[in-house]
Design a protein around this motif. Structure first.
Motif, PDB file in Angstrom:
ATOM      1  N   MET A  96       0.845  -1.188   0.000  1.00  0.00           N
ATOM      2  CA  MET A  96       0.000   0.000   0.000  1.00  0.00           C
ATOM      3  C   MET A  96       0.889   1.249   0.000  1.00  0.00           C
ATOM      4  N   GLN A  97       0.557   2.199  -0.864  1.00  0.00           N
ATOM      5  CA  GLN A  97       1.311   3.442  -0.953  1.00  0.00           C
ATOM      6  C   GLN A  97       1.107   4.283   0.313  1.00  0.00           C
ATOM      7  N   THR A  98       2.012   5.257   0.508  1.00  0.00           N
ATOM      8  CA  THR A  98       1.976   6.085   1.708  1.00  0.00           C
ATOM      9  C   THR A  98       0.629   6.783   1.881  1.00  0.00           C
ATOM     10  N   GLU A  99       0.086   7.319   0.791  1.00  0.00           N
ATOM     11  CA  GLU A  99      -1.194   8.019   0.864  1.00  0.00           C
ATOM     12  C   GLU A  99      -2.309   7.076   1.315  1.00  0.00           C
ATOM     13  N   GLY A 100      -2.317   5.844   0.751  1.00  0.00           N
ATOM     14  CA  GLY A 100      -3.325   4.882   1.139  1.00  0.00           C
ATOM     15  C   GLY A 100      -3.169   4.437   2.577  1.00  0.00           C
ATOM     16  N   ARG A 101      -1.921   4.290   3.039  1.00  0.00           N
ATOM     17  CA  ARG A 101      -1.681   3.882   4.422  1.00  0.00           C
ATOM     18  C   ARG A 101      -2.148   4.971   5.393  1.00  0.00           C
ATOM     19  N   GLU A 102      -1.957   6.229   5.016  1.00  0.00           N
ATOM     20  CA  GLU A 102      -2.437   7.326   5.865  1.00  0.00           C
ATOM     21  C   GLU A 102      -3.960   7.305   5.967  1.00  0.00           C
ATOM     22  N   GLU A 103      -4.632   7.072   4.838  1.00  0.00           N
ATOM     23  CA  GLU A 103      -6.097   7.005   4.850  1.00  0.00           C
ATOM     24  C   GLU A 103      -6.568   5.830   5.697  1.00  0.00           C
ATOM     25  N   LEU A 104      -5.917   4.685   5.555  1.00  0.00           N
ATOM     26  CA  LEU A 104      -6.269   3.521   6.361  1.00  0.00           C
ATOM     27  C   LEU A 104      -6.071   3.809   7.843  1.00  0.00           C
ATOM     28  N   CYS A 105      -4.953   4.430   8.177  1.00  0.00           N
ATOM     29  CA  CYS A 105      -4.670   4.771   9.569  1.00  0.00           C
ATOM     30  C   CYS A 105      -5.789   5.634  10.146  1.00  0.00           C
ATOM     31  N   ALA A 106      -6.221   6.638   9.390  1.00  0.00           N
ATOM     32  CA  ALA A 106      -7.292   7.515   9.863  1.00  0.00           C
ATOM     33  C   ALA A 106      -8.583   6.729  10.086  1.00  0.00           C
ATOM     34  N   ARG A 107      -8.898   5.821   9.188  1.00  0.00           N
ATOM     35  CA  ARG A 107     -10.143   5.055   9.318  1.00  0.00           C
ATOM     36  C   ARG A 107     -10.102   4.109  10.508  1.00  0.00           C
ATOM     37  N   LEU A 108      -8.938   3.529  10.767  1.00  0.00           N
ATOM     38  CA  LEU A 108      -8.820   2.671  11.945  1.00  0.00           C
ATOM     39  C   LEU A 108      -8.950   3.491  13.224  1.00  0.00           C
ATOM     40  N   CYS A 109      -8.396   4.695  13.227  1.00  0.00           N
ATOM     41  CA  CYS A 109      -8.523   5.571  14.393  1.00  0.00           C
ATOM     42  C   CYS A 109      -9.983   5.960  14.642  1.00  0.00           C
ATOM     43  N   LEU A 110     -10.681   6.303  13.588  1.00  0.00           N
ATOM     44  CA  LEU A 110     -12.039   6.832  13.720  1.00  0.00           C
ATOM     45  C   LEU A 110     -13.082   5.749  13.957  1.00  0.00           C
ATOM     46  N   LEU A 111     -12.822   4.522  13.482  1.00  0.00           N
ATOM     47  CA  LEU A 111     -13.871   3.498  13.465  1.00  0.00           C
ATOM     48  C   LEU A 111     -13.625   2.306  14.376  1.00  0.00           C
ATOM     49  N   THR A 112     -12.416   2.142  14.892  1.00  0.00           N
ATOM     50  CA  THR A 112     -12.095   0.953  15.672  1.00  0.00           C
ATOM     51  C   THR A 112     -11.487   1.341  17.022  1.00  0.00           C
ATOM     52  N   ARG A 113     -11.249   0.316  17.830  1.00  0.00           N
ATOM     53  CA  ARG A 113     -10.588   0.505  19.115  1.00  0.00           C
ATOM     54  C   ARG A 113      -9.124   0.081  19.049  1.00  0.00           C
ATOM     55  N   ALA A 114      -8.524   0.217  17.897  1.00  0.00           N
ATOM     56  CA  ALA A 114      -7.101  -0.086  17.748  1.00  0.00           C
ATOM     57  C   ALA A 114      -6.279   0.811  18.665  1.00  0.00           C
ATOM     58  N   CYS A 115      -5.305   0.215  19.395  1.00  0.00           N
ATOM     59  CA  CYS A 115      -4.414   0.977  20.282  1.00  0.00           C
ATOM     60  C   CYS A 115      -5.215   1.887  21.217  1.00  0.00           C
ATOM     61  N   TRP A 116      -6.225   1.312  21.833  1.00  0.00           N
ATOM     62  CA  TRP A 116      -7.240   2.070  22.571  1.00  0.00           C
ATOM     63  C   TRP A 116      -6.760   2.493  23.955  1.00  0.00           C
ATOM     64  N   ASN A 117      -7.324   3.587  24.451  1.00  0.00           N
ATOM     65  CA  ASN A 117      -7.212   3.920  25.865  1.00  0.00           C
ATOM     66  C   ASN A 117      -8.560   4.450  26.337  1.00  0.00           C
ATOM     67  N   ASP A 118      -8.820   4.309  27.617  1.00  0.00           N
ATOM     68  CA  ASP A 118     -10.159   4.589  28.153  1.00  0.00           C
ATOM     69  C   ASP A 118     -10.533   6.068  28.136  1.00  0.00           C
ATOM     70  N   GLY A 119      -9.583   6.950  27.857  1.00  0.00           N
ATOM     71  CA  GLY A 119      -9.903   8.368  27.824  1.00  0.00           C
ATOM     72  C   GLY A 119     -10.476   8.844  26.502  1.00  0.00           C
ATOM     73  N   LEU A 120     -10.576   7.952  25.532  1.00  0.00           N
ATOM     74  CA  LEU A 120     -11.053   8.341  24.202  1.00  0.00           C
ATOM     75  C   LEU A 120     -12.574   8.262  24.092  1.00  0.00           C
ATOM     76  N   PRO A 121     -13.176   9.073  23.223  1.00  0.00           N
ATOM     77  CA  PRO A 121     -14.618   8.955  22.971  1.00  0.00           C
ATOM     78  C   PRO A 121     -14.915   7.708  22.139  1.00  0.00           C
ATOM     79  N   ALA A 122     -16.165   7.355  22.044  1.00  0.00           N
ATOM     80  CA  ALA A 122     -16.553   6.166  21.273  1.00  0.00           C
ATOM     81  C   ALA A 122     -16.204   6.347  19.801  1.00  0.00           C
ATOM     82  N   PRO A 123     -15.769   5.276  19.125  1.00  0.00           N
ATOM     83  CA  PRO A 123     -15.506   5.376  17.680  1.00  0.00           C
ATOM     84  C   PRO A 123     -16.775   5.744  16.910  1.00  0.00           C
TER      85      PRO A 123
END
Length: 298
Positions: free
Chosen positions: A1-28
Motif C-alpha cells: 500500500m502506498q503512503t497516501e493509502g496507508r495514511e487514509e487507512l490509519c485515519a479510518r482505523l482511528c475513527l472506526l475501531t478501538r485499535a491501540c485504545w485507551n479509556d480516555g477516548l470517545p466512542a468510535p
C-alpha cells in the motif's frame, strides 16, 4: 500500500475501531457517521477540514480519535508483516458488490491469502450454528456443489453451517473466502483451516481488525458483508425472526444486495425460518439445477 493509502487507512482505523485504545477516548464513529463525514469533506485521511454542516463537538471527537495515529500506523505495519493486505474502496481488488451496502459498507478490508479472479462467481452460504447432523450434511453438500460449479464459497467462518460448507467446498477442490467475526487465532484453530490457507485455497477477509474479539455487533456487520459479497446468498438454516442468519437474509432482501436462495426440508426443524424468508422475497434453492441458471433473469 502506498503512503497516501496507508495514511487514509490509519485515519479510518482511528475513527472506526478501538485499535491501540485507551479509556480516555470517545466512542468510535459508526460506519454511517463516518461515511457522512467523508462525504461532507470534513475528514480526508488525517486532515480535518471545517465545513458548515459539521458541529464543533464532532470535530473535537474526531480530533481525539485521530490522536493515536502513530500507534495505529505501527499496528498497520505489523499486520502487513503478518501477511495482510489492506484494501480501501476504489483499490484494485475491492469487491464492488459491497457498494450496495451504502452507509454500512466497510470503510476498509484486511485480506490474507490469494484472492480469486474477480470474474469467478461467488456464492455466500449462511445458517445457524447449533444444528442437526442432517443440516450439517446439507451444508456440506452445498459447499461441494459450489466448488463443483467452479465458484467460490463465501462464509462467516462460524461453527455449524458456515464451517460445514467450508469443509465441503475445500474437499471438493474449491476455494473459500471467510469473513470472520472473531480473531484470526480463533479462526485458524479450526481443523484444516491453516493448511487450506497454505495451499492457496482459503482467504481471510476482515471488515474489522483481524485481532478484534467476537461481539454480536461485529457479527451483524460481518453478516452484511457476507451476504453482499455473493452473486447470491444461500440460507441453509434460519430461525424465524431471530439470529444473525435471519437478520442478515432479511436485511439483504430489503436492501436488494443480492438474490437469496433458501433450502427447504419440511421434516427438518432447522429450516423452519427458511419458509418465512420466502414470504420476504427469497427463492427456493433447486437441487438439480446449476446455481448460475437459477439466477438468470434475476
Amino acid at each position: 500500500m502506498q503512503t497516501e493509502g496507508r495514511e487514509e487507512l490509519c485515519a479510518r482505523l482511528c475513527l472506526l475501531t478501538r485499535a491501540c485504545w485507551n479509556d480516555g477516548l470517545p466512542a468510535p464513529l459508526s460506519r454511517p457517521v463516518f461515511w457522512r463525514m467523508a462525504h461532507t469533506g470534513s475528514v480526508s485521511g488525517l486532515v480535518l477540514r471545517e465545513v458548515p454542516e459539521v458541529k464543533d463537538a464532532m470535530y473535537a471527537r474526531m480530533q481525539r480519535l485521530l490522536s493515536r495515529a502513530c500507534s495505529v500506523y505501527s499496528l498497520i505495519e505489523d499486520y502487513e508483516r503478518r501477511g495482510y493486505c489492506a484494501l480501501l474502496p476504489g483499490d484494485e481488488g475491492w469487491p464492488q458488490a459491497l457498494c450496495a451496502l451504502g452507509g454500512q459498507m466497510p470503510p476498509f478490508l484486511f485480506m490474507k491469502g490469494k484472492a480469486s479472479p474477480v470474474d469467478v462467481p461467488r456464492y455466500a452460504v449462511a445458517g445457524s450454528r447449533d444444528i442437526r447432523a442432517d443440516t450439517l450434511r446439507a451444508a456440506r453438500r452445498i459447499g461441494q456443489r459450489i466448488a463443483g460449479e467452479g465458484a467460490v464459497l463465501v462464509t462467516g467462518g462460524a461453527r455449524g453451517v458456515d464451517f460445514a460448507a467450508q469443509v465441503g467446498a475445500l474437499e471438493a477442490g474449491g476455494q473459500a473466502v471467510i469473513v470472520p467475526a472473531k480473531a484470526e487465532s480463533d479462526v485458524l484453530a479450526s481443523v484444516g483451516t491453516e493448511s487450506a490457507m497454505a495451499a492457496g485455497k482459503l482467504v481471510l477477509l476482515y471488515d474489522s481488525l483481524p485481532d478484534e474479539p467476537f461481539s454480536a455487533a461485529r457479527a451483524l456487520l460481518r453478516n452484511h458483508t457476507v451476504y453482499a459479497m455473493g452473486n447470491a446468498a444461500i440460507v441453509v438454516a434460519a430461525r424465524e425472526g431471530v439470529g444473525g442468519s435471519w437478520h442478515g437474509a432479511s436485511d439483504c432482501l430489503r436492501g436488494g444486495w443480492s438474490p437469496v436462495l433458501v433450502c427447504r426440508d419440511d421434516r427438518n426443524r432447522d429450516m423452519a425460518g427458511n419458509l418465512a424468508l420466502l414470504g420476504l422475497g427469497a427463492r427456493m434453492l433447486e437441487e438439480n439445477r446449476p446455481l448460475g441458471a437459477q439466477l438468470t433473469g434475476v
